[in-house]
Design a protein around this motif. Structure first.
Motif, PDB file in Angstrom:
ATOM      1  N   ARG A   1     -11.196 -12.912   3.026  1.00 43.19           N
ATOM      2  CA  ARG A   1     -10.002 -13.485   2.398  1.00 43.19           C
ATOM      3  C   ARG A   1     -10.282 -13.930   0.973  1.00 43.19           C
ATOM      4  O   ARG A   1      -9.463 -13.731   0.075  1.00 43.19           O
ATOM      5  CB  ARG A   1      -9.481 -14.639   3.236  1.00 43.19           C
ATOM      6  N   LEU A   2     -11.457 -14.528   0.742  1.00 40.88           N
ATOM      7  CA  LEU A   2     -11.819 -14.946  -0.607  1.00 40.88           C
ATOM      8  C   LEU A   2     -11.935 -13.739  -1.537  1.00 40.88           C
ATOM      9  O   LEU A   2     -11.385 -13.736  -2.642  1.00 40.88           O
ATOM     10  CB  LEU A   2     -13.131 -15.727  -0.588  1.00 40.88           C
TER      11      LEU A   2
ATOM     12  N   ALA B   1      -7.755  -2.539  -7.901  1.00 43.52           N
ATOM     13  CA  ALA B   1      -8.164  -3.901  -7.557  1.00 43.52           C
ATOM     14  C   ALA B   1      -7.151  -4.538  -6.607  1.00 43.52           C
ATOM     15  O   ALA B   1      -7.536  -5.187  -5.629  1.00 43.52           O
ATOM     16  CB  ALA B   1      -8.320  -4.746  -8.817  1.00 43.52           C
ATOM     17  N   ALA B   2      -5.881  -4.351  -6.879  1.00 43.33           N
ATOM     18  CA  ALA B   2      -4.858  -4.937  -6.011  1.00 43.33           C
ATOM     19  C   ALA B   2      -4.874  -4.284  -4.633  1.00 43.33           C
ATOM     20  O   ALA B   2      -4.746  -4.968  -3.614  1.00 43.33           O
ATOM     21  CB  ALA B   2      -3.481  -4.796  -6.652  1.00 43.33           C
ATOM     22  N   GLY B   3      -5.056  -2.972  -4.583  1.00 45.09           N
ATOM     23  CA  GLY B   3      -5.115  -2.284  -3.295  1.00 45.09           C
ATOM     24  C   GLY B   3      -6.307  -2.717  -2.468  1.00 45.09           C
ATOM     25  O   GLY B   3      -6.193  -2.948  -1.261  1.00 45.09           O
ATOM     26  N   LEU B   4      -7.470  -2.832  -3.108  1.00 43.67           N
ATOM     27  CA  LEU B   4      -8.658  -3.298  -2.402  1.00 43.67           C
ATOM     28  C   LEU B   4      -8.499  -4.756  -1.972  1.00 43.67           C
ATOM     29  O   LEU B   4      -8.938  -5.145  -0.887  1.00 43.67           O
ATOM     30  CB  LEU B   4      -9.887  -3.123  -3.290  1.00 43.67           C
ATOM     31  N   GLY B   5      -7.850  -5.566  -2.808  1.00 41.25           N
ATOM     32  CA  GLY B   5      -7.592  -6.962  -2.451  1.00 41.25           C
ATOM     33  C   GLY B   5      -6.680  -7.084  -1.248  1.00 41.25           C
ATOM     34  O   GLY B   5      -6.922  -7.890  -0.341  1.00 41.25           O
TER      35      GLY B   5
ATOM     36  N   LEU C   1      -7.602  -8.676   2.364  1.00 45.98           N
ATOM     37  CA  LEU C   1      -6.767  -9.712   2.975  1.00 45.98           C
ATOM     38  C   LEU C   1      -6.295  -9.287   4.359  1.00 45.98           C
ATOM     39  O   LEU C   1      -6.196 -10.104   5.270  1.00 45.98           O
ATOM     40  CB  LEU C   1      -5.572 -10.026   2.085  1.00 45.98           C
ATOM     41  N   TRP C   2      -6.007  -8.016   4.535  1.00 47.67           N
ATOM     42  CA  TRP C   2      -5.588  -7.513   5.834  1.00 47.67           C
ATOM     43  C   TRP C   2      -6.737  -7.585   6.841  1.00 47.67           C
ATOM     44  O   TRP C   2      -6.529  -7.933   8.006  1.00 47.67           O
ATOM     45  CB  TRP C   2      -5.079  -6.080   5.698  1.00 47.67           C
ATOM     46  N   ILE C   3      -7.952  -7.261   6.396  1.00 50.39           N
ATOM     47  CA  ILE C   3      -9.115  -7.349   7.278  1.00 50.39           C
ATOM     48  C   ILE C   3      -9.388  -8.805   7.662  1.00 50.39           C
ATOM     49  O   ILE C   3      -9.753  -9.099   8.798  1.00 50.39           O
ATOM     50  CB  ILE C   3     -10.355  -6.716   6.609  1.00 50.39           C
TER      51      ILE C   3
END
Length: 106
Positions: free
Chosen positions: A6-7, A82-86, A90-92
């Motif tokens: 999440r971080l 970056a947004a997609g990986l973020g 967050l989903w994980i």
């Protein structure tokens, strides 16, 4: 472990937003729509490892992965990557859903 995902997800999402703002300001100043690609950003962040990525991809997986997949990925806008990986992180790191039919009260 969920906290670390999440971080990292929030930090990557913030980095994507900052990159979008920088690209937007540059687009207003230059009067043209130009986005920063992921390749130059990775080359700036990882100066010693980035030149070896092509060699590693061709040796370990094959040239068919390098040309259509990784070259296209490195040409993608940095804010989208970056947004997609973020969002993925967050989903994980999300909380598991509460089971239906069980009470959490004592």
């Amino acid at each position: 472990m969920r906290f670390l995902f999440r971080l990292a997800g929030f930090l990557l999402l913030a980095a994507g937003f900052v990159s979008l703002i920088v690209d937007g300001a540059r687009a207003i100043a230059d009067d043209s729509l130009v986005f920063t690609s992921l390749g130059p950003v990775l080359a700036w962040l990882l100066p010693s490892f980035f030149p070896r990525i092509q060699l590693l991809a061709v040796e370990n997986v094959g040239a068919y992965l390098w040309d259509p997949v990784l070259v296209t990925l490195f040409e993608a806008p940095a804010f989208a990557a970056a947004a997609g990986l973020g969002v993925l992180f967050l989903w994980i790191g999300r909380r598991p859903p509460e089971p239906i039919g069980f009470s959490t009260r004592y």
